[in-house]
Motif scaffolding. Structure first.
Motif, mmCIF file in Angstrom:
data_model
loop_
_atom_site.group_PDB
_atom_site.id
_atom_site.type_symbol
_atom_site.label_atom_id
_atom_site.label_comp_id
_atom_site.label_asym_id
_atom_site.label_seq_id
_atom_site.Cartn_x
_atom_site.Cartn_y
_atom_site.Cartn_z
ATOM 1 N N HIS A 46 0.828 -1.211 0.000
ATOM 2 C CA HIS A 46 0.000 0.000 0.000
ATOM 3 C C HIS A 46 0.856 1.254 0.000
ATOM 4 C CE1 HIS A 46 -1.828 -3.301 2.138
ATOM 5 N NE2 HIS A 46 -3.024 -2.843 1.833
ATOM 6 N N CYS A 68 -12.223 -3.207 5.021
ATOM 7 C CA CYS A 68 -11.170 -4.233 4.998
ATOM 8 C C CYS A 68 -11.673 -5.565 5.537
ATOM 9 C CB CYS A 68 -9.993 -3.752 5.846
ATOM 10 S SG CYS A 68 -8.695 -4.975 5.955
ATOM 11 N N PRO A 69 -11.672 -6.598 4.732
ATOM 12 C CA PRO A 69 -12.166 -7.906 5.202
ATOM 13 C C PRO A 69 -11.208 -8.557 6.199
ATOM 14 C CG PRO A 69 -11.333 -8.086 2.969
ATOM 15 C CD PRO A 69 -11.266 -6.634 3.323
ATOM 16 N N ALA A 70 -9.945 -8.170 6.157
ATOM 17 C CA ALA A 70 -8.974 -8.792 7.052
ATOM 18 C C ALA A 70 -8.815 -8.000 8.336
ATOM 19 C CB ALA A 70 -7.632 -8.920 6.351
ATOM 20 N N ILE A 99 -6.352 -2.628 9.076
ATOM 21 C CA ILE A 99 -5.998 -1.213 9.061
ATOM 22 C C ILE A 99 -6.375 -0.598 10.407
ATOM 23 C CG2 ILE A 99 -6.306 0.997 7.872
ATOM 24 C CD1 ILE A 99 -7.087 -0.482 5.408
ATOM 25 N N ILE A 151 -4.792 -9.238 2.888
ATOM 26 C CA ILE A 151 -4.906 -10.215 1.818
ATOM 27 C C ILE A 151 -4.786 -9.563 0.452
ATOM 28 C CG2 ILE A 151 -6.243 -11.879 3.144
ATOM 29 C CD1 ILE A 151 -8.731 -10.701 1.810
ATOM 30 N N PHE A 152 -4.462 -8.278 0.423
ATOM 31 C CA PHE A 152 -4.249 -7.541 -0.828
ATOM 32 C C PHE A 152 -5.431 -7.650 -1.781
ATOM 33 C CE2 PHE A 152 -0.230 -8.505 1.066
ATOM 34 C CZ PHE A 152 0.293 -7.233 1.179
ATOM 35 N N GLY A 184 -7.551 -5.096 -2.149
ATOM 36 C CA GLY A 184 -7.758 -3.804 -2.791
ATOM 37 C C GLY A 184 -9.058 -3.128 -2.421
ATOM 38 N N PHE A 185 -9.818 -3.700 -1.474
ATOM 39 C CA PHE A 185 -11.081 -3.071 -1.076
ATOM 40 C C PHE A 185 -10.847 -1.694 -0.476
ATOM 41 C CE2 PHE A 185 -13.915 -7.071 -0.497
ATOM 42 C CZ PHE A 185 -13.725 -7.349 -1.838
ATOM 43 N N CYS A 186 -9.713 -1.553 0.230
ATOM 44 C CA CYS A 186 -9.453 -0.282 0.887
ATOM 45 C C CYS A 186 -9.349 0.843 -0.143
ATOM 46 C CB CYS A 186 -8.204 -0.361 1.746
ATOM 47 S SG CYS A 186 -6.816 -1.157 0.961
ATOM 48 N N LEU A 239 -2.919 0.678 -3.786
ATOM 49 C CA LEU A 239 -2.016 -0.466 -3.761
ATOM 50 C C LEU A 239 -1.009 -0.300 -4.894
ATOM 51 C CD1 LEU A 239 -4.008 -1.516 -1.739
ATOM 52 C CD2 LEU A 239 -3.953 -3.727 -2.857
HETATM 53 S S1 SF4 Z 1 -5.934 -4.726 0.584
HETATM 54 FE FE1 SF4 Z 1 -6.771 -3.173 1.913
HETATM 55 S S2 SF4 Z 1 -8.836 -3.888 2.328
HETATM 56 FE FE2 SF4 Z 1 -7.780 -5.590 1.471
HETATM 57 S S3 SF4 Z 1 -7.008 -6.672 3.246
HETATM 58 FE FE3 SF4 Z 1 -5.395 -5.313 2.628
HETATM 59 S S4 SF4 Z 1 -5.673 -3.494 3.821
HETATM 60 FE FE4 SF4 Z 1 -7.553 -4.668 3.949
#
Ligand code: SF4
Ligand code: SF4
Lengths: 165, 171, 342
Positions: B56, B78-80, B83, B111-112, B114-116, B127
């Motif tokens: 990020h 963020c699903p994980a 943040i 988990i990358f 990209g939702f953020c 990202l």
């Molecule tokens: S990419 Fe962004 S939304 Fe997705 S898990 Fe990582 S920090 Fe959270």
């Protein structure tokens, strides 16, 4: 050379004894292979290379492998836990052994005082000589033996096939 | 009972097998001489395609200030749940009221997805294409605000990996 | 036997041993590199120039590894089995001539460790002994996968040894001798006197049988990774595992050298009379032998990374129902031809 002979001969006898006295069938089989090897070495000392190599190929290389194969498949590991022989059985087997040993001894003594062969073994054990003997003087036994093997083969196939209907 | 349907009857030529075997050998021999696809990693690096989701960054605005307004949208999306933002009132007085006092992303949890970056109303989080940021401790893999802003400086002009200085092995 | 003769023999033994071990190392390297090339990769290329020192690094790694002896193994046999496999594998090369005779110190020195008059049988005997290593390793490990691997290997080796032996018989019929030197001298002259051209069927059968004998793909059912974890050496670690590996490659080297000797004229170069050329002839003959052997070693690797593995019933079918009758047929034809012409 003489020293080597005695060494190998001792090895043969010791390994043969191990075959009989050991209670683990796999160990017995391995010892038997060692025994075959020492016998082959004895042949080598007699300069009968062909016979020596045949001893290893046929007995050590083919037959004993099959023995081992069967022993492993049957899983005879529990043999070691079997009850020891009874006194009577022991006496009987000892008696038989002594009788047979004496028999062999008398026979060899009878045959002549000189145990050394007059024939040159390397000419007897030569591949040409073996081949000639097999196909001339010993043709009948040779063919009978092959027939015997064929019968055994057919029997095996029959036994193996019967279960699958 | 299963029925066997024969769709193809091998000819005598097929049953010889040897020609087919030779054919197979020739195929692999051709591959033997082909150009290799391996990238010799530390010396050569794969340049990821556009849109790759890697490390990020937090963007800066035209004045070089952090764009983020600490709205917590990314953290909510963020699903994980990796943040962690502590908001505060901004030290500047040009209409921007909030800014993040601290902004941490746990890269081991991320988990990358990209939702953020999709959730962000300010286009403040993005990202980048950086993929090799491994480290020896868990603590070092929690990236803070300064780190994220640093990434922005490294990646704003051009692709991180096409920058030749990044191709040398780093400590 | 005087001192010099003894010295010469010692030097030859050491030379052959060192060459075999070196080739084993090279083969391990080549196997990894060529398999990588075939798959479009680069393979190990970091340790030393072009990764050439990789096998040595592997060796050091093996030495440093913990030597695990699992509980429940049959210790004496478990410890003995790797040696039982490796020793015959290294002994086999003794009878293979690797060059024409060399004249040094006024002596004629054959480039061969031992000129046994039953050379081929010696090789067959030793390869059949190698089975014990596999079978006993499988049994002594006291674990199901090694046991299955060991049993498979014994059945497979016995089946294919027969076919290999029969293919060799047709060569022996042609040369009329079991001595490898005689077989080579009988193939000297021009190209067409090589046994491949006289006995193409025997060559094919021999080649296939050799792959089965050395447990190489497409016949590596004894160590089929997907089914048996690692086959007979699943429970082995450290240097004992490395010994199994070395034995496998040593066997391959012997097999390749034997193929060359039996079917491709050994150290013979067509249209040249090496023996009359002095030192140059010796060098040329050794080079020819090495090159030919290298090709067959390459073929081993090449085939391994091309063909998939056989199923076990297919393996047995091929061995007993196709190769054996073909080999018998070939002997029959050869013997008939010889009987009519001589
Ligand atoms: S990419 Fe962004 S939304 Fe997705 S898990 Fe990582 S920090 Fe959270
Ligand atoms: S990065 Fe964007 S979504 Fe996240 S807190 Fe800052 S402004 Fe809001």
């Amino acid at each position: 050379m003489t020293f080597l002979f005695y060494f190998v001969a001792c090895l043969t006898i010791i390994s043969a004894l191990f075959v009989v006295l050991n209670r683990n069938p796999v160990y017995s089989a391995v010892m038997l292979v060692l025994c075959f090897f020492s016998i082959a070495t004895l042949y080598l000392l007699l300069e009968a290379y062909f016979v020596a190599v045949l001893e290893i190929i046929i007995y050590a290389g083919a037959i004993m492998v099959l023995f081992l194969f069967v022993i492993m498949l049957l899983d005879l590991g529990r043999e070691a836990a079997l009850p020891k022989l009874k006194k009577l059985d022991k006496a009987l087997s000892l008696f038989l052994v002594v009788i047979i040993f004496l028999g062999i001894l008398t026979l060899t003594m009878w045959a002549g005082g000189d145990l050394h062969q007059t024939l040159n073994p390397s000419s007897v054990g030569d591949i040409k000589a073996v081949g000639k003997a097999l196909f001339t003087d010993f043709l009948l036994p040779f063919e009978v033996a092959s027939l015997l093997l064929l019968v055994a083969l057919i029997g095996t196939v029959y036994l193996a096939k019967r279960r699958v209907k | 009972m299963a029925t066997i349907i024969k769709s193809y009857e091998p000819t005598f030529w097929d049953k010889l097998y040897i020609p087919a075997l030779v054919q197979g050998l020739l195929v692999t021999f051709k591959h033997l001489l082909r150009k290799k696809v391996t990238i010799q990693y530390p010396e050569e690096k794969l340049i990821p395609p556009e849109g790759y989701r890697g490390l990020h960054r937090l963007n800066k605005d035209a004045n070089g200030r952090i764009k983020c307004v600490a709205c917590d949208m990314c953290s909510a999306a963020c699903p994980a749940d990796c943040i962690d933002i502590i908001p505060g009132s901004s030290p500047w007085d040009d209409g921007k009221e909030r800014y993040p006092v601290s902004f941490e992303i746990d890269l081991l949890k991320c988990i990358f997805c990209g939702f953020c970056e999709m959730a962000c109303p300010e286009e403040a989080i993005e990202l980048t294409e950086i993929y090799d940021f491994s480290d020896y401790t868990r603590e070092k893999l929690i990236i803070d605000k300064d780190g994220l802003l640093d990434v922005y400086d490294k990646t704003k002009d051009k692709n991180y990996y096409s920058n030749s200085q990044n191709l040398t092995i780093k400590e | 036997m005087d001192f010099l003769a003894l010295l010469i023999i010692c030097v030859k033994v050491l030379l052959v041993f060192a060459a075999t071990m070196l080739t084993v190392l090279l083969m391990i390297y080549a196997e990894r590199r060529i398999s990588a090339f075939i798959q479009g990769r680069l393979g190990p290329n970091r340790v030393g120039p072009h990764g050439l020192l990789q096998p040595i690094a592997d060796g050091i790694k093996f030495l440093m590894k913990e030597d695990i002896i699992p509980a429940g193994v049959d210790k004496p046999i478990y410890l003995l089995a790797p040696a039982m496999l490796l020793i015959p594998a290294l002994m086999t090369f003794a009878v293979i001539p690797f060059g024409s005779d060399i004249t040094l110190f006024g002596r004629n020195i054959p480039l061969q460790v031992a000129d046994v008059n039953v050379g081929i049988l010696y090789i067959l005997a030793l390869t059949s002994i190698g089975v014990y290593g596999l079978v006993l390793a499988g049994w002594a490990s006291n674990s199901k996968y090694p046991l299955i691997g060991g049993l498979r290997s014994s059945a497979q080796l016995i089946s294919y040894e027969l076919t290999m032996g029969l293919a060799i018989v047709s060569i022996v019929l042609l040369s009329g001798s079991l001595r490898l030197n005689d077989i080579i001298s009988q193939q000297q002259g021009h190209f067409l006197s090589w046994n491949v051209f006289k006995q193409p069927l025997a060559f094919l059968i021999f080649l296939i049988a050799v792959y089965a004998e050395t447990n190489r793909l497409p016949f590596d059912l004894t160590e089929a990774e997907q089914e048996l974890v690692g086959g007979y050496h699943t429970e082995y670690s450290s240097m004992k595992f490395a010994m199994f590996y070395m034995a496998e490659y040593a066997n391959m080297i012997t097999a390749a050298a034997l193929t060359v000797t039996l079917f491709f004229g050994g150290w013979d170069l067509p249209f040249l009379n090496e023996t009359s050329m002095g030192m140059l002839g010796v060098v040329l003959s050794v080079a020819a032998f090495i090159l030919k052997t290298a090709f067959f070693l390459f073929l081993f690797i090449w085939v391994r990374w091309t063909f998939p593995r056989f199923r076990y019933d297919q393996l047995m079918n091929l061995g007993w129902k196709v190769m054996l009758p073909l080999a018998l047929f070939n002997i029959f034809i050869t013997a008939g031809y010889l009987a009519l012409t001589i």
